[in-house]
Scaffold this motif. Structure first.
Motif, PDB file in Angstrom:
ATOM      1  N   LEU A  45     -72.773 -84.756  88.218  1.00 31.36           N
ATOM      2  CA  LEU A  45     -72.911 -84.329  89.601  1.00 31.36           C
ATOM      3  C   LEU A  45     -74.398 -84.122  89.868  1.00 31.36           C
ATOM      4  CD1 LEU A  45     -71.249 -83.374  92.122  1.00 31.36           C
ATOM      5  CD2 LEU A  45     -71.672 -81.059  91.288  1.00 31.36           C
ATOM      6  N   SER A  78     -71.532 -87.995  92.705  1.00 28.36           N
ATOM      7  CA  SER A  78     -70.862 -87.861  91.407  1.00 28.36           C
ATOM      8  C   SER A  78     -70.628 -89.250  90.838  1.00 28.36           C
ATOM      9  CB  SER A  78     -69.545 -87.105  91.547  1.00 28.36           C
ATOM     10  OG  SER A  78     -68.634 -87.838  92.325  1.00 28.36           O
ATOM     11  N   PHE A  79     -70.655 -89.323  89.528  1.00 31.64           N
ATOM     12  CA  PHE A  79     -70.440 -90.599  88.841  1.00 31.64           C
ATOM     13  C   PHE A  79     -70.274 -90.349  87.355  1.00 31.64           C
ATOM     14  CE2 PHE A  79     -74.992 -89.863  89.177  1.00 31.64           C
ATOM     15  CZ  PHE A  79     -75.427 -90.015  87.872  1.00 31.64           C
ATOM     16  N   GLN A  80     -69.910 -91.391  86.644  1.00 32.64           N
ATOM     17  CA  GLN A  80     -69.883 -91.384  85.186  1.00 32.64           C
ATOM     18  C   GLN A  80     -70.936 -92.377  84.714  1.00 32.64           C
ATOM     19  OE1 GLN A  80     -65.849 -92.389  84.175  1.00 32.64           O
ATOM     20  NE2 GLN A  80     -65.134 -90.312  84.476  1.00 32.64           N
ATOM     21  N   TYR A  81     -71.545 -92.057  83.598  1.00 33.68           N
ATOM     22  CA  TYR A  81     -72.427 -93.079  83.031  1.00 33.68           C
ATOM     23  C   TYR A  81     -71.582 -93.994  82.156  1.00 33.68           C
ATOM     24  CZ  TYR A  81     -72.908 -89.396  79.440  1.00 33.68           C
ATOM     25  OH  TYR A  81     -72.675 -88.409  78.524  1.00 33.68           O
ATOM     26  N   GLY A  92     -64.265 -84.368  82.082  1.00 33.05           N
ATOM     27  CA  GLY A  92     -64.089 -85.567  82.886  1.00 33.05           C
ATOM     28  C   GLY A  92     -65.210 -86.568  82.725  1.00 33.05           C
ATOM     29  N   ASN A  93     -66.192 -86.245  81.846  1.00 29.46           N
ATOM     30  CA  ASN A  93     -67.361 -87.104  81.662  1.00 29.46           C
ATOM     31  C   ASN A  93     -67.967 -87.471  83.017  1.00 29.46           C
ATOM     32  OD1 ASN A  93     -69.298 -88.579  80.281  1.00 29.46           O
ATOM     33  ND2 ASN A  93     -68.096 -90.445  80.415  1.00 29.46           N
ATOM     34  N   GLU A  94     -68.068 -86.484  83.900  1.00 36.31           N
ATOM     35  CA  GLU A  94     -68.572 -86.739  85.241  1.00 36.31           C
ATOM     36  C   GLU A  94     -69.902 -86.027  85.445  1.00 36.31           C
ATOM     37  OE1 GLU A  94     -66.554 -87.117  89.519  1.00 36.31           O
ATOM     38  OE2 GLU A  94     -66.315 -85.142  88.613  1.00 36.31           O
ATOM     39  N   TYR A 132     -72.969 -81.596  84.630  1.00 37.68           N
ATOM     40  CA  TYR A 132     -71.939 -82.477  84.086  1.00 37.68           C
ATOM     41  C   TYR A 132     -70.687 -81.697  83.738  1.00 37.68           C
ATOM     42  CZ  TYR A 132     -73.139 -80.692  79.461  1.00 37.68           C
ATOM     43  OH  TYR A 132     -73.350 -79.877  78.387  1.00 37.68           O
ATOM     44  N   ASN A 133     -69.606 -82.438  83.685  1.00 34.68           N
ATOM     45  CA  ASN A 133     -68.318 -81.912  83.285  1.00 34.68           C
ATOM     46  C   ASN A 133     -67.904 -82.717  82.064  1.00 34.68           C
ATOM     47  OD1 ASN A 133     -65.446 -81.956  82.963  1.00 34.68           O
ATOM     48  ND2 ASN A 133     -65.266 -80.983  84.965  1.00 34.68           N
ATOM     49  N   THR A 180     -67.472 -95.680  89.639  1.00 36.61           N
ATOM     50  CA  THR A 180     -67.110 -94.261  89.671  1.00 36.61           C
ATOM     51  C   THR A 180     -67.985 -93.452  90.632  1.00 36.61           C
ATOM     52  OG1 THR A 180     -68.621 -93.657  87.871  1.00 36.61           O
ATOM     53  CG2 THR A 180     -66.387 -94.387  87.252  1.00 36.61           C
ATOM     54  N   LYS A 191     -69.584 -91.755  93.808  1.00 40.15           N
ATOM     55  CA  LYS A 191     -69.205 -91.258  95.131  1.00 40.15           C
ATOM     56  C   LYS A 191     -70.374 -90.437  95.664  1.00 40.15           C
ATOM     57  CE  LYS A 191     -65.138 -90.113  92.997  1.00 40.15           C
ATOM     58  NZ  LYS A 191     -64.409 -89.047  92.471  1.00 40.15           N
TER      59      LYS A 191
END
Length: 121
Positions: A77, A32-35, A73-75, A69-70, A112, A114
């Protein structure tokens, strides 16, 4: 005759609904991460599709990959299935140094990120 049609329909639906799943143990890698805020979302998803088609799917031991994506949370996966831990590790080591994935890697906010791997039996 009516019951025969019902039975055939039920068997057809049951077999149609089944997904082909790996039958042997495998590794489930979840990242998981954010761009980065400066990244255009459309550009990110184009690069993500490119990574899947031209890089990850070509690695030894690759089974499948999907991204989600979420928005809240701008996350992002990314879930990848590998035949073994060795295959997963080799792909990640290569990824970190492969110039073909550099545009994608540069879009990721590394702080961000993981990643976890799980054994599926």
């Amino acid at each position: 005759m009516k019951y025969l049609i019902i039975v055939i329909t039920c068997f057809s639906l049951a077999s149609w609904n089944q997904r082909e799943e790996p039958t042997n143990p495998y590794i489930l890698e979840i990242t998981s991460f954010q761009y980065k805020d400066t990244v255009n979302p459309d550009d990110f998803w184009k690069e993500d599709a490119k990574i899947q088609e031209t890089y990850t799917s070509k690695q030894p031991g690759f089974i499948s990959r999907e991204s989600a994506y979420n928005e809240e949370g701008n996350e992002i996966l990314v879930v990848v299935r590998w035949k073994s831990e060795t295959d997963a590790e080799a792909s990640m080591n290569k990824f970190m140094n492969d110039t073909s994935v550099a545009p994608y890697a540069k879009m990721i906010d590394g702080s961000t990120m993981k990643m976890m791997r799980y054994n599926v039996k």
